[in-house]
Every structure is written in C-alpha cells, then in structure tokens.
Motif scaffolding. Structure first.
Motif, PDB file in Angstrom:
ATOM      1  N   GLY A  31       3.489  39.043  12.339  1.00 32.50           N
ATOM      2  CA  GLY A  31       3.124  37.813  12.564  1.00 32.50           C
ATOM      3  C   GLY A  31       2.367  37.199  11.067  1.00 32.50           C
ATOM      4  O   GLY A  31       3.253  37.623  10.033  1.00 32.50           O
ATOM      5  N   SER A  32       1.381  36.164  11.201  1.00 28.46           N
ATOM      6  CA  SER A  32       0.983  35.819   9.997  1.00 28.46           C
ATOM      7  C   SER A  32       0.622  36.937   8.877  1.00 28.46           C
ATOM      8  O   SER A  32       0.212  38.097   9.284  1.00 28.46           O
ATOM      9  CB  SER A  32      -0.375  34.771  10.337  1.00 28.46           C
ATOM     10  OG  SER A  32      -0.956  34.761   9.111  1.00 28.46           O
ATOM     11  N   GLU A  33       0.782  36.422   7.572  1.00 18.43           N
ATOM     12  CA  GLU A  33       0.265  37.569   6.354  1.00 18.43           C
ATOM     13  C   GLU A  33      -1.074  37.348   6.416  1.00 18.43           C
ATOM     14  O   GLU A  33      -1.545  38.346   5.669  1.00 18.43           O
ATOM     15  CB  GLU A  33       1.008  37.031   5.008  1.00 18.43           C
ATOM     16  CG  GLU A  33       2.708  37.109   5.088  1.00 18.43           C
ATOM     17  CD  GLU A  33       3.087  36.925   3.700  1.00 18.43           C
ATOM     18  OE1 GLU A  33       2.279  36.708   2.864  1.00 18.43           O
ATOM     19  OE2 GLU A  33       4.405  36.995   3.467  1.00 18.43           O
ATOM     20  N   VAL A  39      -8.333  38.363  18.244  1.00 16.14           N
ATOM     21  CA  VAL A  39      -8.519  38.937  19.669  1.00 16.14           C
ATOM     22  C   VAL A  39      -8.198  40.089  20.014  1.00 16.14           C
ATOM     23  O   VAL A  39      -7.155  41.010  19.631  1.00 16.14           O
ATOM     24  CB  VAL A  39      -7.770  38.000  20.553  1.00 16.14           C
ATOM     25  CG1 VAL A  39      -7.705  38.456  21.868  1.00 16.14           C
ATOM     26  CG2 VAL A  39      -8.075  36.441  20.484  1.00 16.14           C
ATOM     27  N   THR A  40      -9.301  40.787  20.538  1.00 15.27           N
ATOM     28  CA  THR A  40      -9.114  42.353  21.135  1.00 15.27           C
ATOM     29  C   THR A  40      -9.153  42.332  22.624  1.00 15.27           C
ATOM     30  O   THR A  40      -9.744  41.538  23.272  1.00 15.27           O
ATOM     31  CB  THR A  40     -10.184  43.165  20.613  1.00 15.27           C
ATOM     32  OG1 THR A  40     -11.452  42.700  21.028  1.00 15.27           O
ATOM     33  CG2 THR A  40     -10.309  43.197  19.148  1.00 15.27           C
ATOM     34  N   GLY A  41      -8.468  43.262  23.053  1.00 15.78           N
ATOM     35  CA  GLY A  41      -8.345  43.323  24.384  1.00 15.78           C
ATOM     36  C   GLY A  41      -7.716  44.683  24.922  1.00 15.78           C
ATOM     37  O   GLY A  41      -7.305  45.400  23.990  1.00 15.78           O
ATOM     38  N   GLU A  54      -4.440  29.949  22.538  1.00 14.56           N
ATOM     39  CA  GLU A  54      -5.317  29.012  22.600  1.00 14.56           C
ATOM     40  C   GLU A  54      -6.494  29.296  21.804  1.00 14.56           C
ATOM     41  O   GLU A  54      -7.181  28.242  21.327  1.00 14.56           O
ATOM     42  CB  GLU A  54      -5.905  29.301  24.272  1.00 14.56           C
ATOM     43  CG  GLU A  54      -4.973  28.937  25.145  1.00 14.56           C
ATOM     44  CD  GLU A  54      -5.515  29.315  26.751  1.00 14.56           C
ATOM     45  OE1 GLU A  54      -6.696  29.752  26.580  1.00 14.56           O
ATOM     46  OE2 GLU A  54      -4.730  29.137  27.727  1.00 14.56           O
ATOM     47  N   ASN A  55      -7.090  30.701  21.521  1.00 10.75           N
ATOM     48  CA  ASN A  55      -8.089  30.562  20.452  1.00 10.75           C
ATOM     49  C   ASN A  55      -7.278  30.404  18.934  1.00 10.75           C
ATOM     50  O   ASN A  55      -8.209  31.127  18.208  1.00 10.75           O
ATOM     51  CB  ASN A  55      -8.703  31.902  20.722  1.00 10.75           C
ATOM     52  CG  ASN A  55      -9.578  31.621  22.035  1.00 10.75           C
ATOM     53  OD1 ASN A  55     -10.747  31.307  21.901  1.00 10.75           O
ATOM     54  ND2 ASN A  55      -8.851  31.964  23.176  1.00 10.75           N
ATOM     55  N   ASN A  56      -6.255  30.349  18.836  1.00  8.79           N
ATOM     56  CA  ASN A  56      -5.830  30.134  17.553  1.00  8.79           C
ATOM     57  C   ASN A  56      -5.925  31.748  16.619  1.00  8.79           C
ATOM     58  O   ASN A  56      -6.248  31.617  15.451  1.00  8.79           O
ATOM     59  CB  ASN A  56      -6.339  29.248  16.720  1.00  8.79           C
ATOM     60  CG  ASN A  56      -6.098  27.720  17.134  1.00  8.79           C
ATOM     61  OD1 ASN A  56      -5.056  27.377  17.509  1.00  8.79           O
ATOM     62  ND2 ASN A  56      -7.263  27.078  17.534  1.00  8.79           N
ATOM     63  N   ALA A  57      -5.527  32.534  17.134  1.00 12.14           N
ATOM     64  CA  ALA A  57      -5.683  34.023  16.681  1.00 12.14           C
ATOM     65  C   ALA A  57      -4.427  34.379  15.904  1.00 12.14           C
ATOM     66  O   ALA A  57      -3.564  33.803  15.983  1.00 12.14           O
ATOM     67  CB  ALA A  57      -5.739  35.174  17.872  1.00 12.14           C
ATOM     68  N   ASP A  58      -4.951  35.067  14.760  1.00 15.23           N
ATOM     69  CA  ASP A  58      -3.857  35.404  13.858  1.00 15.23           C
ATOM     70  C   ASP A  58      -3.379  36.819  14.140  1.00 15.23           C
ATOM     71  O   ASP A  58      -2.311  37.283  13.667  1.00 15.23           O
ATOM     72  CB  ASP A  58      -4.335  35.482  12.427  1.00 15.23           C
ATOM     73  CG  ASP A  58      -4.853  34.127  12.036  1.00 15.23           C
ATOM     74  OD1 ASP A  58      -4.097  33.076  12.146  1.00 15.23           O
ATOM     75  OD2 ASP A  58      -6.077  34.294  11.481  1.00 15.23           O
ATOM     76  N   ALA A  59      -4.095  37.582  14.853  1.00 17.48           N
ATOM     77  CA  ALA A  59      -3.846  38.889  15.202  1.00 17.48           C
ATOM     78  C   ALA A  59      -4.309  39.464  16.609  1.00 17.48           C
ATOM     79  O   ALA A  59      -5.582  38.770  17.047  1.00 17.48           O
ATOM     80  CB  ALA A  59      -4.210  39.989  14.311  1.00 17.48           C
ATOM     81  N   PHE A  94      -1.168  44.437  16.815  1.00 12.88           N
ATOM     82  CA  PHE A  94      -1.775  45.884  16.561  1.00 12.88           C
ATOM     83  C   PHE A  94      -2.218  46.538  17.803  1.00 12.88           C
ATOM     84  O   PHE A  94      -2.824  45.930  18.835  1.00 12.88           O
ATOM     85  CB  PHE A  94      -2.673  45.955  15.423  1.00 12.88           C
ATOM     86  CG  PHE A  94      -2.368  45.248  14.066  1.00 12.88           C
ATOM     87  CD1 PHE A  94      -2.344  46.201  13.112  1.00 12.88           C
ATOM     88  CD2 PHE A  94      -2.682  43.909  13.888  1.00 12.88           C
ATOM     89  CE1 PHE A  94      -1.613  45.607  12.069  1.00 12.88           C
ATOM     90  CE2 PHE A  94      -2.389  43.490  12.644  1.00 12.88           C
ATOM     91  CZ  PHE A  94      -1.768  44.250  11.654  1.00 12.88           C
ATOM     92  N   ALA A  95      -1.574  47.972  17.984  1.00 10.91           N
ATOM     93  CA  ALA A  95      -1.866  48.498  19.171  1.00 10.91           C
ATOM     94  C   ALA A  95      -2.309  50.057  18.813  1.00 10.91           C
ATOM     95  O   ALA A  95      -1.704  50.634  17.844  1.00 10.91           O
ATOM     96  CB  ALA A  95      -0.773  48.744  20.190  1.00 10.91           C
TER      97      ALA A  95
END
Length: 252
Positions: A31-33, A39-41, A54-59, A94-95
């Motif tokens: 995605g974004s550079e 956001v983690t989960g 919704e939270n405007n995450a980049d990753a 990322f995983a």
C-alpha cells in the motif's frame, strides 16, 4: 516512516527467516509508501480492515494474514473483497505467524506466560530452541479449578478444563497459543501437570484423562491477542508510530 524501513524493523525484530512457516511472513499486500498510522489485530478479517479504513490507517499488522499453504489460489469471493479493500484504500498488510508465536519476549507464548504469571523454563520440544510450545512453573501449586479461574479472568473468556485422572495440583505447565492441542501428549510424556492452548479436538479429552494431565482450552483468538498487541506497543514506544490495537471478538 517509509514502508521499507517499517518492514526492516519488523524483520529484525521477529526474524521470520529462523522458522519454516505455512504462509509468507512480512509484507503481504503493498500500500502506501509512507506509514504513520498502524492498526494491529489478530486476524486480517474484513471487519478489521473496515475499522482500519475508518481510522485512516496506512498499515495493518496481524498474526493471521493471507496466502496460507494449500488454500485455493484464485482471488475471488471473500479473498477478493479483503484484498480489494486494502488496495482501494492504499493500506499495507503485514503478517507474522510463527515468528510472532516464538518471539522470546513479545511473542504470543511469552505474553501468555506473563499474563498468567508463569515462569518460563524452556521449550517443550527439548531439541528445538524455536519450539512453538513452552514449559514453565507457577510460583505456588494450585488446583485445577483455581487455575481455570485464573485463565478465565485473565483472558475474559470461558475456559474448557478437562482434569487428568488424578486431578493433581498444578505446579508445572506447558502451553502453545492458538491451535496447539496436538502438543498435549508430549507434555504428558514429560510429566507436566497441565497443558494450555486455544482449541480442543475430540481425542484431547481422552489424552488428558488417560495420560493424567490437566487440559485447558481458552480460545484460539483469546490466547493470541497479546503478541501482536505487544509488538504494536513496542513500535509506538521505540519509533513514535501511531499504533492502535483493535480486537475483533472471536469466540473460537
């Protein structure tokens, strides 16, 4: 922070090259550079991706990502919907699977031990320093009912407890977060008092009773919340990133 730098930090931290896995570890969807909001989960479900959008995450950084061994290759249906959501919103995924399980301090097993006040003594697989199952000791012996209550209160999840035939007090413990019920026999063979994991199989009951070992299943998701949360907290503290852990509840 640049995406390449972010991945380098995670690679150095979790060292995915140390262990053979069932899926690719690291960047799975580009995605974004630039990465500022993370956001983690536990799992890269569509529900988690919606929250990240919704939270405007980049990753998005998870334990359970995509592209598992033996899964179907076509990007259709549920898989297409998830990947499209990431690409349309320019979000990196990322995983880290087994590398997150085995990390010595931030990993799922290490974090579960910390939560339950278990002193780690070593790997359950004695000839494998990268074992995904650990052994440890409690400060004081407890009975099975009391230990089940400790797990339940710590994880806020109903616990399945199958006592061994003698229902002996628990001092030594082995555990493997997630779906680690297959390790119960190895724990029993070593004379360990109790084994903790996330899930149970039909035969697990018989093994626990016949090999005289307490068995506790506390949920695959519930036992694996804490590694990815700890990694996110580490990234926020050490690198100043805006990191948010989002727990999409899963009763399994």
């Amino acid at each position: 922070m640049q995406r390449q730098q972010f991945e380098k930090i995670l690679t150095e931290l979790l060292q995915p090259g140390r262990i053979k896995d069932f899926c690719p570890n690291g960047l799975q969807v580009e995605g974004s550079e630039t990465i500022e909001k993370v956001v983690t989960g536990v799992t890269a479900s569509y529900a988690l991706l919606k929250r990240a959008i919704e939270n405007n995450a980049d990753a998005v950084l998870v334990h359970h990502g995509y592209f598992w061994k033996n899964e179907a290759y076509p990007i259709v249906g549920m898989k297409q919907k998830r990947i499209k959501a990431l690409i349309d919103n320019n979000i990196n995924l990322f995983a880290y699977h087994l590398p997150l399980d085995i990390h010595e301090t931030l990993g799922n097993n290490a974090q579960l031990a910390k939560l339950l006040d278990i002193q780690v003594t070593g790997p359950l697989e004695l000839d494998n320093p990268l074992s995904v199952s650990l052994t440890g000791e409690l400060a004081q012996p407890v009975d099975g009912v009391a230990f089940a209550s400790r797990i339940q209160q710590s994880l806020q999840r109903e616990v399945l407890h199958i006592p061994g035939s003698s229902n002996r007090p628990i001092k030594t413990v082995a555990w493997c977060t997630g779906g680690g019920q297959g390790y119960i026999e190895l724990a029993a063979e070593q004379g360990i008092d109790a084994f903790i994991t996330g899930e149970a199989s039909e035969q697990t009951t018989h093994v626990a009773r016949e090999m005289d070992i307490h068995f506790f299943a506390a949920g695959h998701h519930a036992t694996e919340r804490y590694g990815i949360k700890a990694v996110g907290e580490y990234l926020a503290k050490e690198y100043g990133l805006d990191v948010e852990f989002i727990d999409i509840d899963n009763p399994v």
